[in-house]
Structure formats: structure tokens, C-alpha cells
Design a protein around this motif. Structure first.
Motif, PDB file in Angstrom:
ATOM      1  N   SER A 170      -2.905   6.486   5.619  1.00  0.00           N
ATOM      2  CA  SER A 170      -4.275   6.129   5.774  1.00  0.00           C
ATOM      3  C   SER A 170      -4.637   5.431   6.735  1.00  0.00           C
ATOM      4  O   SER A 170      -3.837   4.699   7.611  1.00  0.00           O
ATOM      5  CB  SER A 170      -4.323   5.184   4.381  1.00  0.00           C
ATOM      6  OG  SER A 170      -3.686   4.073   4.350  1.00  0.00           O
ATOM      7  N   ILE A 171      -5.897   5.248   6.938  1.00  0.00           N
ATOM      8  CA  ILE A 171      -6.384   4.509   8.058  1.00  0.00           C
ATOM      9  C   ILE A 171      -6.243   3.046   8.215  1.00  0.00           C
ATOM     10  O   ILE A 171      -6.083   2.288   9.074  1.00  0.00           O
ATOM     11  CB  ILE A 171      -7.733   5.111   8.420  1.00  0.00           C
ATOM     12  CG1 ILE A 171      -8.327   4.468   9.994  1.00  0.00           C
ATOM     13  CG2 ILE A 171      -8.752   4.205   7.460  1.00  0.00           C
ATOM     14  CD1 ILE A 171      -7.835   5.541  11.125  1.00  0.00           C
ATOM     15  N   GLU A 172      -6.319   2.456   6.715  1.00  0.00           N
ATOM     16  CA  GLU A 172      -5.920   1.206   6.700  1.00  0.00           C
ATOM     17  C   GLU A 172      -4.617   0.676   7.069  1.00  0.00           C
ATOM     18  O   GLU A 172      -4.609  -0.450   7.721  1.00  0.00           O
ATOM     19  CB  GLU A 172      -6.134   0.704   5.096  1.00  0.00           C
ATOM     20  CG  GLU A 172      -7.506   1.031   4.632  1.00  0.00           C
ATOM     21  CD  GLU A 172      -7.865   2.265   4.055  1.00  0.00           C
ATOM     22  OE1 GLU A 172      -6.865   3.207   3.958  1.00  0.00           O
ATOM     23  OE2 GLU A 172      -9.109   2.732   4.026  1.00  0.00           O
ATOM     24  N   ILE A 192      -1.875  10.882  10.369  1.00  0.00           N
ATOM     25  CA  ILE A 192      -3.294  10.929   9.608  1.00  0.00           C
ATOM     26  C   ILE A 192      -4.096  12.215  10.120  1.00  0.00           C
ATOM     27  O   ILE A 192      -4.621  12.911   9.174  1.00  0.00           O
ATOM     28  CB  ILE A 192      -4.071   9.538  10.042  1.00  0.00           C
ATOM     29  CG1 ILE A 192      -3.226   8.440   9.269  1.00  0.00           C
ATOM     30  CG2 ILE A 192      -5.271   9.733   9.483  1.00  0.00           C
ATOM     31  CD1 ILE A 192      -3.797   6.925   9.569  1.00  0.00           C
ATOM     32  N   ARG A 250       0.972   4.125  -2.837  1.00  0.00           N
ATOM     33  CA  ARG A 250       0.834   5.402  -2.522  1.00  0.00           C
ATOM     34  C   ARG A 250       1.914   6.656  -2.619  1.00  0.00           C
ATOM     35  O   ARG A 250       1.793   7.982  -2.446  1.00  0.00           O
ATOM     36  CB  ARG A 250       0.196   5.563  -0.865  1.00  0.00           C
ATOM     37  CG  ARG A 250      -0.995   5.056  -0.701  1.00  0.00           C
ATOM     38  CD  ARG A 250      -1.317   4.930   0.876  1.00  0.00           C
ATOM     39  NE  ARG A 250      -2.537   4.684   0.970  1.00  0.00           N
ATOM     40  CZ  ARG A 250      -3.749   5.119   1.260  1.00  0.00           C
ATOM     41  NH1 ARG A 250      -3.535   6.490   0.819  1.00  0.00           N
ATOM     42  NH2 ARG A 250      -4.646   4.568   1.333  1.00  0.00           N
ATOM     43  N   ASN A 290       0.823  10.109  -1.018  1.00  0.00           N
ATOM     44  CA  ASN A 290      -0.183  10.390   0.106  1.00  0.00           C
ATOM     45  C   ASN A 290       0.130   9.029   1.023  1.00  0.00           C
ATOM     46  O   ASN A 290      -0.595   8.041   0.766  1.00  0.00           O
ATOM     47  CB  ASN A 290      -1.531  10.142  -0.719  1.00  0.00           C
ATOM     48  CG  ASN A 290      -2.599  10.332   0.517  1.00  0.00           C
ATOM     49  OD1 ASN A 290      -2.613  10.558   1.612  1.00  0.00           O
ATOM     50  ND2 ASN A 290      -3.860   9.915  -0.029  1.00  0.00           N
ATOM     51  N   TYR A 291       1.129   9.176   1.850  1.00  0.00           N
ATOM     52  CA  TYR A 291       1.300   7.968   2.486  1.00  0.00           C
ATOM     53  C   TYR A 291       0.339   7.616   3.779  1.00  0.00           C
ATOM     54  O   TYR A 291       0.723   6.334   4.549  1.00  0.00           O
ATOM     55  CB  TYR A 291       2.689   8.103   2.996  1.00  0.00           C
ATOM     56  CG  TYR A 291       3.813   8.437   1.974  1.00  0.00           C
ATOM     57  CD1 TYR A 291       4.132   7.485   1.378  1.00  0.00           C
ATOM     58  CD2 TYR A 291       4.319   9.722   1.867  1.00  0.00           C
ATOM     59  CE1 TYR A 291       5.070   7.650   0.500  1.00  0.00           C
ATOM     60  CE2 TYR A 291       5.361   9.593   0.825  1.00  0.00           C
ATOM     61  CZ  TYR A 291       5.641   8.752   0.101  1.00  0.00           C
ATOM     62  OH  TYR A 291       6.564   9.027  -0.936  1.00  0.00           O
ATOM     63  N   ASP A 299       0.829  -1.182   0.008  1.00  0.00           N
ATOM     64  CA  ASP A 299       0.057   0.219   0.191  1.00  0.00           C
ATOM     65  C   ASP A 299       0.923   1.328   0.006  1.00  0.00           C
ATOM     66  O   ASP A 299       0.686   2.107  -0.669  1.00  0.00           O
ATOM     67  CB  ASP A 299      -1.053  -0.045   1.153  1.00  0.00           C
ATOM     68  CG  ASP A 299      -2.111   0.973   0.942  1.00  0.00           C
ATOM     69  OD1 ASP A 299      -2.433   1.236  -0.049  1.00  0.00           O
ATOM     70  OD2 ASP A 299      -2.766   1.278   1.921  1.00  0.00           O
ATOM     71  N   LYS A 308      -2.523  15.330   8.756  1.00  0.00           N
ATOM     72  CA  LYS A 308      -2.772  15.307   7.189  1.00  0.00           C
ATOM     73  C   LYS A 308      -4.220  15.940   7.002  1.00  0.00           C
ATOM     74  O   LYS A 308      -4.435  16.719   6.119  1.00  0.00           O
ATOM     75  CB  LYS A 308      -2.503  13.909   6.567  1.00  0.00           C
ATOM     76  CG  LYS A 308      -2.704  13.920   5.085  1.00  0.00           C
ATOM     77  CD  LYS A 308      -2.644  12.687   4.409  1.00  0.00           C
ATOM     78  CE  LYS A 308      -3.908  12.217   3.986  1.00  0.00           C
ATOM     79  NZ  LYS A 308      -4.827  11.507   3.936  1.00  0.00           N
ATOM     80  N   GLU A 309      -5.319  15.419   7.671  1.00  0.00           N
ATOM     81  CA  GLU A 309      -6.428  15.786   7.551  1.00  0.00           C
ATOM     82  C   GLU A 309      -6.584  17.225   7.997  1.00  0.00           C
ATOM     83  O   GLU A 309      -7.476  17.913   7.462  1.00  0.00           O
ATOM     84  CB  GLU A 309      -7.400  14.896   8.309  1.00  0.00           C
ATOM     85  CG  GLU A 309      -7.614  13.387   7.764  1.00  0.00           C
ATOM     86  CD  GLU A 309      -8.247  12.475   8.836  1.00  0.00           C
ATOM     87  OE1 GLU A 309      -8.639  12.861   9.881  1.00  0.00           O
ATOM     88  OE2 GLU A 309      -8.711  11.361   8.395  1.00  0.00           O
ATOM     89  N   TYR A 332      -2.864   2.135   9.354  1.00  0.00           N
ATOM     90  CA  TYR A 332      -2.810   2.185  10.741  1.00  0.00           C
ATOM     91  C   TYR A 332      -3.534   1.050  11.265  1.00  0.00           C
ATOM     92  O   TYR A 332      -2.980   0.710  12.449  1.00  0.00           O
ATOM     93  CB  TYR A 332      -3.617   3.513  11.329  1.00  0.00           C
ATOM     94  CG  TYR A 332      -4.028   3.670  12.716  1.00  0.00           C
ATOM     95  CD1 TYR A 332      -3.033   3.717  13.710  1.00  0.00           C
ATOM     96  CD2 TYR A 332      -5.307   3.285  12.904  1.00  0.00           C
ATOM     97  CE1 TYR A 332      -3.395   3.741  15.088  1.00  0.00           C
ATOM     98  CE2 TYR A 332      -5.790   3.393  14.502  1.00  0.00           C
ATOM     99  CZ  TYR A 332      -4.822   3.645  15.353  1.00  0.00           C
ATOM    100  OH  TYR A 332      -5.107   3.532  16.771  1.00  0.00           O
TER     101      TYR A 332
END
Length: 112
Positions: free
Chosen positions: A30-32, A102, A22, A27-28, A18, A105-106, A34
């Protein structure tokens, strides 16, 4: 090889795969990823606790007062599994740092 090691390697492969996908978008976070890090941590934690408890039960209850040729033999659980829990806690720390990334980033996506 421990039983959960297949799943640990599978989740690690998915994480690196993943991250490689990315890389094109930079875009490194992601919740997945984590969630996979936390799954790895819980699998390793459960494995180490199981091995310690299994060794403790066998040494304290099954092999207690064990004697060979009129010599008492004492068995102790392997405490190295408790030390390996510290290594597992480092995985949880990395997961929480990643979760903080994360969130940052958000928050930066909402700023102008």
C-alpha cells in the motif's frame, strides 16, 4: 533517546499494524506503508545530520583553541553520525523497493 525516535517508533508500529491487518487479504503493498517508510528515513536522516552539524559547530567554533593548564585541547566532531547516514540510506532503498512492489501489484491487477 533522540527526539524523532518517538515518531520513528510510532510510524514503525503503524507499518507493522497495517501489515498484520493486510495479512488476512494477502494485500501487503500500500502507498501508506511506503509513505511511512520514507517518513522514517527522513526523520532519521534529519536527526543524524543535525547531530553531526551540532557537534561540528561546537567543536570547530566554540571549542577551537581551547587550552587547559597551558595544554591545547583539540575537539573533533563525531564522524560516527556520518556513518549512520549509510544505515538511513538503506531505509530509503527498502522504501523504493517497496514502491516498485506496489507498481508491480498494480500492473498485475490489470492483466488477465
Amino acid at each position: 533517546m533522540d527526539n524523532p525516535s518517538f515518531f520513528v517508533f510510532r510510524y514503525a508500529y503503524q507499518i507493522f499494524d497495517d501489515l498484520q491487518k493486510r495479512d488476512k487479504d494477502s494485500n501487503y503493498f500500500s502507498i501508506e506503508i511506503y509513505q511511512r517508510l520514507r517518513k522514517i528515513g527522513f526523520l532519521l536522516l534529519a536527526s543524524r545530520l543535525y547531530l553531526f552539524i551540532n557537534g561540528a559547530i561546537i567543536s570547530w567554533f566554540v571549542l577551537d583553541n581551547f587550552s587547559i593548564m597551558d595544554h591545547d585541547v583539540n575537539f573533533q566532531p563525531d564522524y560516527i553520525y556520518l556513518l549512520s547516514i549509510v544505515k538511513v540510506l538503506v531505509i530509503f532503498v527498502f522504501a523504493e523497493i517497496y514502491r516498485t512492489g506496489i507498481k508491480m501489484k498494480e500492473e498485475s491487477e490489470f492483466t488477465i
